[in-house]
Design a protein around this motif. Sequence first.
Motif, PDB file in Angstrom:
ATOM      1  N   PRO A   1      50.083  41.682  39.057  1.00 47.15           N
ATOM      2  CA  PRO A   1      50.006  40.537  39.975  1.00 47.15           C
ATOM      3  C   PRO A   1      48.576  40.258  40.425  1.00 47.15           C
ATOM      4  N   GLU A   2      47.776  41.303  40.623  1.00 49.62           N
ATOM      5  CA  GLU A   2      46.394  41.103  41.089  1.00 49.62           C
ATOM      6  C   GLU A   2      45.582  40.357  40.021  1.00 49.62           C
ATOM      7  N   ALA A   3      45.735  40.793  38.749  1.00 49.78           N
ATOM      8  CA  ALA A   3      44.978  40.143  37.669  1.00 49.78           C
ATOM      9  C   ALA A   3      45.460  38.714  37.457  1.00 49.78           C
ATOM     10  N   VAL A   4      46.777  38.491  37.596  1.00 45.06           N
ATOM     11  CA  VAL A   4      47.305  37.125  37.460  1.00 45.06           C
ATOM     12  C   VAL A   4      46.691  36.242  38.537  1.00 45.06           C
ATOM     13  N   SER A   5      46.685  36.737  39.785  1.00 42.37           N
ATOM     14  CA  SER A   5      46.193  35.845  40.839  1.00 42.37           C
ATOM     15  C   SER A   5      44.690  35.637  40.724  1.00 42.37           C
ATOM     16  N   ASP A   6      43.972  36.620  40.191  1.00 42.93           N
ATOM     17  CA  ASP A   6      42.532  36.424  39.966  1.00 42.93           C
ATOM     18  C   ASP A   6      42.305  35.305  38.921  1.00 42.93           C
ATOM     19  N   LEU A   7      43.054  35.386  37.813  1.00 44.59           N
ATOM     20  CA  LEU A   7      42.897  34.356  36.767  1.00 44.59           C
ATOM     21  C   LEU A   7      43.270  32.971  37.323  1.00 44.59           C
ATOM     22  N   GLN A   8      44.397  32.946  38.066  1.00 45.79           N
ATOM     23  CA  GLN A   8      44.866  31.649  38.590  1.00 45.79           C
ATOM     24  C   GLN A   8      43.876  31.059  39.597  1.00 45.79           C
ATOM     25  N   SER A   9      43.213  31.946  40.366  1.00 45.82           N
ATOM     26  CA  SER A   9      42.284  31.403  41.363  1.00 45.82           C
ATOM     27  C   SER A   9      41.091  30.741  40.675  1.00 45.82           C
ATOM     28  N   ARG A  10      40.803  31.157  39.440  1.00 46.05           N
ATOM     29  CA  ARG A  10      39.659  30.560  38.741  1.00 46.05           C
ATOM     30  C   ARG A  10      40.050  29.377  37.847  1.00 46.05           C
ATOM     31  N   TYR A  11      41.277  29.422  37.295  1.00 48.82           N
ATOM     32  CA  TYR A  11      41.643  28.366  36.325  1.00 48.82           C
ATOM     33  C   TYR A  11      42.843  27.517  36.774  1.00 48.82           C
ATOM     34  N   GLY A  12      43.536  27.929  37.830  1.00 53.33           N
ATOM     35  CA  GLY A  12      44.729  27.193  38.262  1.00 53.33           C
ATOM     36  C   GLY A  12      45.988  27.835  37.704  1.00 53.33           C
ATOM     37  N   ARG A  13      47.065  27.774  38.502  1.00 55.89           N
ATOM     38  CA  ARG A  13      48.331  28.430  38.124  1.00 55.89           C
ATOM     39  C   ARG A  13      48.939  27.805  36.879  1.00 55.89           C
ATOM     40  N   GLU A  14      49.119  26.495  36.941  1.00 57.11           N
ATOM     41  CA  GLU A  14      49.798  25.768  35.871  1.00 57.11           C
ATOM     42  C   GLU A  14      48.999  25.866  34.563  1.00 57.11           C
ATOM     43  N   ILE A  15      47.685  25.642  34.688  1.00 61.66           N
ATOM     44  CA  ILE A  15      46.833  25.643  33.481  1.00 61.66           C
ATOM     45  C   ILE A  15      46.862  27.020  32.827  1.00 61.66           C
ATOM     46  N   SER A  16      46.757  28.089  33.635  1.00 60.46           N
ATOM     47  CA  SER A  16      46.766  29.444  33.051  1.00 60.46           C
ATOM     48  C   SER A  16      48.091  29.703  32.345  1.00 60.46           C
ATOM     49  N   GLY A  17      49.194  29.425  33.059  1.00 65.24           N
ATOM     50  CA  GLY A  17      50.532  29.725  32.494  1.00 65.24           C
ATOM     51  C   GLY A  17      50.752  28.987  31.184  1.00 65.24           C
ATOM     52  N   ARG A  18      50.482  27.685  31.199  1.00 69.31           N
ATOM     53  CA  ARG A  18      50.774  26.887  29.994  1.00 69.31           C
ATOM     54  C   ARG A  18      49.844  27.269  28.834  1.00 69.31           C
ATOM     55  N   ALA A  19      48.578  27.566  29.139  1.00 69.68           N
ATOM     56  CA  ALA A  19      47.657  27.944  28.052  1.00 69.68           C
ATOM     57  C   ALA A  19      48.101  29.277  27.436  1.00 69.68           C
ATOM     58  N   ILE A  20      48.534  30.200  28.263  1.00 66.25           N
ATOM     59  CA  ILE A  20      48.946  31.508  27.727  1.00 66.25           C
ATOM     60  C   ILE A  20      50.251  31.369  26.946  1.00 66.25           C
ATOM     61  N   GLU A  21      51.159  30.523  27.441  1.00 68.66           N
ATOM     62  CA  GLU A  21      52.398  30.265  26.668  1.00 68.66           C
ATOM     63  C   GLU A  21      52.062  29.652  25.306  1.00 68.66           C
ATOM     64  N   ALA A  22      51.102  28.714  25.294  1.00 70.84           N
ATOM     65  CA  ALA A  22      50.735  28.070  24.021  1.00 70.84           C
ATOM     66  C   ALA A  22      50.181  29.122  23.060  1.00 70.84           C
ATOM     67  N   ALA A  23      49.374  30.043  23.585  1.00 74.97           N
ATOM     68  CA  ALA A  23      48.762  31.053  22.709  1.00 74.97           C
ATOM     69  C   ALA A  23      49.799  32.060  22.214  1.00 74.97           C
ATOM     70  N   THR A  24      50.663  32.557  23.110  1.00 75.66           N
ATOM     71  CA  THR A  24      51.644  33.561  22.658  1.00 75.66           C
ATOM     72  C   THR A  24      52.627  32.933  21.665  1.00 75.66           C
ATOM     73  N   SER A  25      52.972  31.652  21.882  1.00 74.33           N
ATOM     74  CA  SER A  25      53.915  31.047  20.932  1.00 74.33           C
ATOM     75  C   SER A  25      53.229  30.777  19.600  1.00 74.33           C
ATOM     76  N   ALA A  26      51.943  30.452  19.625  1.00 73.33           N
ATOM     77  CA  ALA A  26      51.219  30.256  18.351  1.00 73.33           C
ATOM     78  C   ALA A  26      51.157  31.580  17.592  1.00 73.33           C
ATOM     79  N   ILE A  27      50.933  32.679  18.287  1.00 71.16           N
ATOM     80  CA  ILE A  27      50.906  34.001  17.628  1.00 71.16           C
ATOM     81  C   ILE A  27      52.283  34.298  17.028  1.00 71.16           C
ATOM     82  N   ALA A  28      53.331  34.041  17.804  1.00 71.14           N
ATOM     83  CA  ALA A  28      54.692  34.320  17.303  1.00 71.14           C
ATOM     84  C   ALA A  28      54.978  33.500  16.055  1.00 71.14           C
ATOM     85  N   ALA A  29      54.611  32.223  16.084  1.00 67.82           N
ATOM     86  CA  ALA A  29      54.899  31.358  14.929  1.00 67.82           C
ATOM     87  C   ALA A  29      54.170  31.854  13.688  1.00 67.82           C
ATOM     88  N   GLU A  30      52.924  32.287  13.866  1.00 64.43           N
ATOM     89  CA  GLU A  30      52.165  32.765  12.712  1.00 64.43           C
ATOM     90  C   GLU A  30      52.749  34.095  12.201  1.00 64.43           C
TER      91      GLU A  30
END
Length: 427
Positions: free
Chosen positions: A323-352
């Motif tokens: 939770p601490e690392a999540v909130s650190d990332l979110q404080s710098r990039y925003g909650r929504e932007i971080s979540g969606r970017a990470i979802e896009a990356a993990t799903s791209a890895i899964a597809a490949e």
Amino acid sequence: MTILLGSIADDYTGASDLANTLTKNGLRTVQTVGIPDPSLPLPDVDAVVVSLKIRSVAAQEAVAAAGTAERWLRGRGAMHVLYKICSTFDSTDQGNIGPVTEALAEAAGGGTVLVTPAFPETGRTVYLGHLFVNGQPLDESPLKDHPLNPMHDANLVRVMASQSRGAIGLIDLPAVAGGPDAVKARLDALRAEGAGAAIADAVFESDLETLGEVALRTPVSIGASGLGLGLARALVRSGRVPSTVNTTADAIRPVGGHAAVIAGSCSSATLRQIAIAEQAMPVLRLDPERLLTAASDEISAALSWAGERMEAGPIVIAASTTPEAVSDLQSRYGREISGRAIEAATSAIAAELVARGVRRLVVAGGETSGATVDMLGIPAFLIGPEIAPGVPMLRTIGNSQGEMLVTLKSGNFGGDDFFATALAMMR
Ligand SMILES: Nc1ncnc2c1ncn2[C@@H]1O[C@H](COP(=O)(O)OP(=O)(O)O)[C@@H](O)[C@H]1O
Ligand SMILES: O=C(O)[C@@H](O)C(=O)COP(=O)(O)O
């Protein structure tokens, strides 16, 4: 295909959790991803769970998507539609539980809608409208740190009221203990008072059997797998379910191929499961910040790491962190932007990984699962055996990459050795 029960799930792990419960309680069930194409060969079933990814989207988008799914389910004969929400009531400040409930109630002609997220098998109970997660009030449980939907109030009457235009009532445990007629009387009284919906207490499965019986007399209800159990048992008791055939048999035929786990959940259960997996199989911890700033490099590095290990056995790739690392990332990039970017990356890895021969795939996290299944374009699932409470093994239907065994694990579900247990069952 004529169905008895329709459900709209607000995320994909939640859909498989409900489909598992309905199957276990005697309903032949299929899970679709959105509304299926008419050409998709679906088996004959008693219940369809339509998976949507609408838990954290704008309320109007959620209302529109749920409405389309509701009309499709009614068109297939569903007399009752359950809107499957999270057993921890995950929602944004604007909803989407309240707005979708009001829209579904209006489409069904009004009335006070019964709502309960209780799911005792996984430690979710509701007493005097307050939700407890493994004995802790919701706002003191690990859900207070959820990356997208941190939950800060255990009083569901208040939470639901803040998302709704109409008033929200309470059906308390004494009323539930009084049986179906007492609950129905309370629901009618609340309707006369103008309540749009009512949170119902439930501590034991017997409470959910009572609530399922009453819900079935109404056109729409809102709940988690516990209410699904109540509805399924009420339907079976009513004699309307044709003789039960073992529908899980087809789902367990081995598929072979490589095996992988993709984790994007940051729940305490998933963090423990990743730590335990590290003792038994290769685990790659992605750099979350690089997934935002240099995604294609981080994805390529993950794929070459996987390529060197996949032949030898299952691998785990995780974005998950504390939770601490999540909130650190979110404080710098925003909650929504971080979540969606990470979802896009993990799903791209899964597809490949699937393109390179993975046919057995475990995904940890609801939003993570939604993004992955969408990226893979899987249209529907048969429901296989239960791996842990709330988590079944799934077999794809109509998947263009060929048949796969897939497990969509809610972040919060499963024991510490979940990944090894799941992979041992997925052959
Ligand atoms: N390291 C991280 N920092 C910030 N957000 C993350 C990180 N790893 C994953 N996430 C995001 O957290 C969210 C987890 O939600 P979800 O997949 O639904 O899990 P759960 O089932 O636990 O709710 C996703 O949007 C995911 O992309
Ligand atoms: O009801 C539940 O707890 C789950 O079925 C669920 O909805 C899962 O959501 P995530 O924790 O986001 O996977």
